[in-house]
Scaffold this motif. Structure first.
Motif, PDB file in Angstrom:
ATOM      1  N   GLY A 146      -1.868  74.299 -20.624  1.00 43.23           N
ATOM      2  CA  GLY A 146      -0.888  74.219 -19.773  1.00 43.23           C
ATOM      3  C   GLY A 146       0.000  75.584 -19.864  1.00 43.23           C
ATOM      4  N   ALA A 147      -1.285  76.714 -19.104  1.00 37.82           N
ATOM      5  CA  ALA A 147      -1.263  78.218 -19.177  1.00 37.82           C
ATOM      6  C   ALA A 147      -1.536  79.053 -17.857  1.00 37.82           C
ATOM      7  CB  ALA A 147      -2.138  78.918 -20.371  1.00 37.82           C
ATOM      8  N   GLY A 148      -1.551  78.023 -17.167  1.00 37.79           N
ATOM      9  CA  GLY A 148      -1.986  78.240 -15.808  1.00 37.79           C
ATOM     10  C   GLY A 148      -1.719  79.225 -15.125  1.00 37.79           C
ATOM     11  N   GLU A 149       0.080  79.385 -15.001  1.00 41.38           N
ATOM     12  CA  GLU A 149       0.957  79.687 -14.044  1.00 41.38           C
ATOM     13  C   GLU A 149       0.885  81.177 -14.936  1.00 41.38           C
ATOM     14  OE1 GLU A 149       5.625  79.722 -12.095  1.00 41.38           O
ATOM     15  OE2 GLU A 149       4.816  77.883 -13.653  1.00 41.38           O
ATOM     16  N   PHE A 150       1.151  80.811 -16.356  1.00 36.25           N
ATOM     17  CA  PHE A 150       1.218  82.565 -16.995  1.00 36.25           C
ATOM     18  C   PHE A 150       0.149  83.075 -17.032  1.00 36.25           C
ATOM     19  CE2 PHE A 150       0.819  84.798 -21.266  1.00 36.25           C
ATOM     20  CZ  PHE A 150       2.335  85.141 -21.210  1.00 36.25           C
ATOM     21  N   LEU A 151      -0.823  82.708 -17.061  1.00 38.59           N
ATOM     22  CA  LEU A 151      -1.324  83.199 -16.301  1.00 38.59           C
ATOM     23  C   LEU A 151      -2.440  83.812 -14.915  1.00 38.59           C
ATOM     24  CD1 LEU A 151      -4.267  82.090 -18.988  1.00 38.59           C
ATOM     25  CD2 LEU A 151      -2.819  84.763 -19.606  1.00 38.59           C
ATOM     26  N   GLN A 152      -1.456  83.403 -14.603  1.00 38.52           N
ATOM     27  CA  GLN A 152      -2.110  83.242 -12.922  1.00 38.52           C
ATOM     28  C   GLN A 152      -3.821  82.663 -12.401  1.00 38.52           C
ATOM     29  OE1 GLN A 152      -0.264  87.556 -13.167  1.00 38.52           O
ATOM     30  NE2 GLN A 152       0.471  86.714 -11.100  1.00 38.52           N
TER      31      GLN A 152
ATOM     32  N   ILE B 122       5.142  84.936 -30.884  1.00 38.56           N
ATOM     33  CA  ILE B 122       4.850  86.271 -31.298  1.00 38.56           C
ATOM     34  C   ILE B 122       4.666  87.436 -30.076  1.00 38.56           C
ATOM     35  CG2 ILE B 122       4.016  87.975 -32.685  1.00 38.56           C
ATOM     36  CD1 ILE B 122       3.599  85.562 -34.370  1.00 38.56           C
ATOM     37  N   GLU B 123       5.634  87.653 -29.330  1.00 39.95           N
ATOM     38  CA  GLU B 123       5.470  88.481 -28.069  1.00 39.95           C
ATOM     39  C   GLU B 123       3.598  89.406 -28.235  1.00 39.95           C
ATOM     40  OE1 GLU B 123       7.397  91.374 -24.985  1.00 39.95           O
ATOM     41  OE2 GLU B 123       8.824  90.643 -26.509  1.00 39.95           O
ATOM     42  N   TYR B 124       3.823  89.885 -29.320  1.00 41.09           N
ATOM     43  CA  TYR B 124       3.199  91.014 -29.276  1.00 41.09           C
ATOM     44  C   TYR B 124       1.508  90.082 -29.517  1.00 41.09           C
ATOM     45  CZ  TYR B 124      -0.445  94.026 -31.988  1.00 41.09           C
ATOM     46  OH  TYR B 124      -1.495  94.767 -31.730  1.00 41.09           O
ATOM     47  N   ALA B 125       1.676  89.071 -30.061  1.00 42.52           N
ATOM     48  CA  ALA B 125       0.128  88.060 -30.615  1.00 42.52           C
ATOM     49  C   ALA B 125       0.266  87.946 -28.848  1.00 42.52           C
ATOM     50  CB  ALA B 125      -0.044  87.386 -31.000  1.00 42.52           C
ATOM     51  N   ILE B 126       1.084  87.285 -28.173  1.00 43.11           N
ATOM     52  CA  ILE B 126       0.717  86.450 -26.777  1.00 43.11           C
ATOM     53  C   ILE B 126       0.537  87.864 -26.191  1.00 43.11           C
ATOM     54  CG2 ILE B 126       1.842  85.275 -25.286  1.00 43.11           C
ATOM     55  CD1 ILE B 126       3.382  84.109 -26.865  1.00 43.11           C
ATOM     56  N   ASP B 127       0.979  89.165 -26.013  1.00 48.03           N
ATOM     57  CA  ASP B 127       0.667  90.096 -24.997  1.00 48.03           C
ATOM     58  C   ASP B 127      -0.670  90.295 -24.802  1.00 48.03           C
ATOM     59  OD1 ASP B 127       2.783  89.669 -23.805  1.00 48.03           O
ATOM     60  OD2 ASP B 127       3.888  91.684 -24.486  1.00 48.03           O
ATOM     61  N   ARG B 128      -0.828  91.115 -26.854  1.00 42.83           N
ATOM     62  CA  ARG B 128      -2.591  91.016 -27.246  1.00 42.83           C
ATOM     63  C   ARG B 128      -3.343  90.607 -26.202  1.00 42.83           C
ATOM     64  NH1 ARG B 128      -7.117  92.029 -27.645  1.00 42.83           N
ATOM     65  NH2 ARG B 128      -8.563  92.607 -29.090  1.00 42.83           N
ATOM     66  N   PHE B 129      -3.563  88.873 -26.499  1.00 41.52           N
ATOM     67  CA  PHE B 129      -4.821  87.983 -26.007  1.00 41.52           C
ATOM     68  C   PHE B 129      -4.556  87.549 -24.843  1.00 41.52           C
ATOM     69  CE2 PHE B 129      -4.491  87.186 -31.499  1.00 41.52           C
ATOM     70  CZ  PHE B 129      -5.539  87.551 -31.380  1.00 41.52           C
ATOM     71  N   ALA B 130      -3.123  87.267 -24.013  1.00 39.74           N
ATOM     72  CA  ALA B 130      -2.894  87.345 -22.791  1.00 39.74           C
ATOM     73  C   ALA B 130      -4.217  88.296 -21.776  1.00 39.74           C
ATOM     74  CB  ALA B 130      -1.525  87.106 -21.869  1.00 39.74           C
ATOM     75  N   MET B 131      -3.310  89.333 -22.583  1.00 40.55           N
ATOM     76  CA  MET B 131      -4.846  90.766 -21.837  1.00 40.55           C
ATOM     77  C   MET B 131      -5.996  90.616 -21.966  1.00 40.55           C
ATOM     78  SD  MET B 131      -4.219  94.743 -22.742  1.00 40.55           S
ATOM     79  CE  MET B 131      -2.115  94.437 -22.125  1.00 40.55           C
TER      80      MET B 131
END
Length: 291
Positions: A227-233, A173-182
């Motif tokens: 597995g989110a190191g690159e995604f979160l920089q 879910i793009e909205y959920a991933i964007d919200r929590f990644a931010m």
């Protein structure tokens, strides 16, 4: 943002057991035990019932650090609680932690056993019991506890928020991933700015604040989580990386990270810990070789 949903919440929510994705078999909207099962009791004063998740690692790291300082009263038995199989809903575990979450601790060193649950409460209890890793000067103590509670309030956004929707949810879910990644990146920036001015999170000394924060945020920047190191920089957070490496260089941290661990290299997994020698003789690679 792309993507739409036709879902309209009903007037009254009902429990649909088919929902929940990977964790559907252990998620439920009610508390209390699901089955009768007493907890084992070992020979040491402290009995820990846990799993080697970030929250579980906080306590095993703390106990190993206390033992490294020479506090023999911190000897402990660490019993494995397999949350994927519902061990946390056994009657014995619920009696120690009515919230059915790991870790849970029983202190049997006195005339009456004392239960302690919630990882932050356990760290504080042990720090006060042994007089270590929690400053006594009022301003330093306040700073340490502030960062401890920062972790307790922030990590659910990392784990149950970002981690769930990025790595575990049955649909992306793009909205959920964007919200929590931010939010996770904001939290990393908070830590990075703090660690630009301070060697450790609460100041110039290693404390329970570091012990609480490291398994979550140190693990994240080390590339161990989701597995989110690159995604979160994560490489952008230079001060957090420096701090994470400093903490990981401590032998007690390395030992604590092994206890009750069910993933990774077999040599890094010590499913249960009942004696200091277990690190040398009872890791999964040693047990497999002996069979």
């Amino acid at each position: 943002m792309s993507g739409t949903s036709d879902y309209i919440p009903p007037k009254v929510w009902t429990w649909n057991k088919a929902n929940g994705g990977q964790f559907a078999n252990i998620n439920r909207p009610i508390a209390g035990p699901t089955h009768e099962k007493e907890l084992p009791i070992g020979r040491h004063p402290l009995q820990l019932y846990s799993l080697g998740t970030p929250n579980g690692q906080k306590v095993t790291i703390m106990l190993e650090e206390l033992l490294a300082l020479g506090h023999s009263g911190a000897e402990y038995d660490a019993w494995l609680i397999k949350i994927g199989e519902g061990d946390q809903f056994g009657s014995g575990f619920v009696a120690v932690n009515p919230n059915s979450k790991i870790p849970a601790l029983m202190d049997r060193s006195g005339p009456k056993p004392i239960r302690v649950f919630e990882s932050g409460a356990i760290l504080t209890y042990l720090a006060e019991k042994f007089g270590a890793f929690l400053p006594t000067e009022p301003a330093e103590r306040a700073e340490c506890l502030s960062w401890l509670f920062w972790q307790m309030g922030s990590a659910p956004y990392l784990g149950g928020g970002f981690g769930h929707f990025y790595a575990y949810a049955p649909v992306k879910i793009e909205y959920a991933i964007d919200r929590f990644a931010m939010e996770v990146k904001r939290q990393l920036d908070v830590l990075d700015r703090r660690l630009a001015e301070s060697e450790y999170v609460a100041g110039s000394h290693y404390t329970i604040a570091d012990i609480a924060i490291w398994p979550w945020y140190g693990g994240l920047v080390k590339g161990w989580s989701y597995g989110a190191g690159e995604f979160l920089q994560v490489e952008d957070y230079k001060n957090v990386l420096r701090w994470a490496d400093t903490i990981y260089s401590r032998p007690a941290v390395q030992r604590g990270r092994m206890v009750n661990r069910l993933s990774g290299d077999p040599s890094s997994q010590l499913h249960e810990r009942h004696d200091a020698s277990d690190f040398e003789t009872r890791t999964q690679d040693k047990l497999a070789a002996a069979e």
